[in-house]
Design a protein around this motif. Sequence first.
Motif, PDB file in Angstrom:
ATOM      1  N   UNK A  95      32.441  38.774  29.137  1.00 46.75           N
ATOM      2  CA  UNK A  95      32.748  37.406  28.584  1.00 46.75           C
ATOM      3  C   UNK A  95      32.605  36.230  29.436  1.00 46.75           C
ATOM      4  N   UNK A  96      33.096  36.295  30.588  1.00 54.93           N
ATOM      5  CA  UNK A  96      32.896  35.234  31.649  1.00 54.93           C
ATOM      6  C   UNK A  96      31.461  35.223  32.344  1.00 54.93           C
ATOM      7  N   UNK A  97      30.774  35.985  32.179  1.00 57.15           N
ATOM      8  CA  UNK A  97      29.591  35.924  32.714  1.00 57.15           C
ATOM      9  C   UNK A  97      29.780  36.565  34.285  1.00 57.15           C
ATOM     10  N   UNK A  98      30.978  37.138  34.447  1.00 61.56           N
ATOM     11  CA  UNK A  98      31.035  37.292  35.879  1.00 61.56           C
ATOM     12  C   UNK A  98      30.784  38.827  36.298  1.00 61.56           C
ATOM     13  N   UNK A  99      30.624  39.338  37.436  1.00 61.28           N
ATOM     14  CA  UNK A  99      30.380  40.534  38.075  1.00 61.28           C
ATOM     15  C   UNK A  99      31.608  41.095  38.408  1.00 61.28           C
ATOM     16  N   UNK A 100      31.908  42.361  38.418  1.00 65.34           N
ATOM     17  CA  UNK A 100      33.308  43.108  38.714  1.00 65.34           C
ATOM     18  C   UNK A 100      33.061  44.028  39.909  1.00 65.34           C
TER      19      UNK A 100
END
Length: 95
Positions: free
Chosen positions: A71-76
């Motif tokens: 949702x936040x456009x981040x990688x995990x």
Amino acid sequence: MPVPLTVAVAQPSCVPLDVAANAAAHAEAVRRSGARLVVFPELSLTGHDLAAEAVSPDDPRLRPLVAACREAGRRRWPGRRCAPRTGASTSPPWP
């Protein structure tokens, strides 16, 4: 023009051996941070328990964290013990 990299360090309250609860707390921290990169303590998904079983990168208990990052456009790349993936690359299956 390059986009600035905003980094956040988060240390949510963790429950020993409760990966689902810890993943939910991590997801909330990602959503609140507003940062492009959120760094968590090592082993925080297992509650910092060194005896905890390894967590597979595709473990369904991680879905809230995966969803929050997507949702936040981040990688995990959460700090956790990873179960070995036989015959797979060393990269997790996350975008």
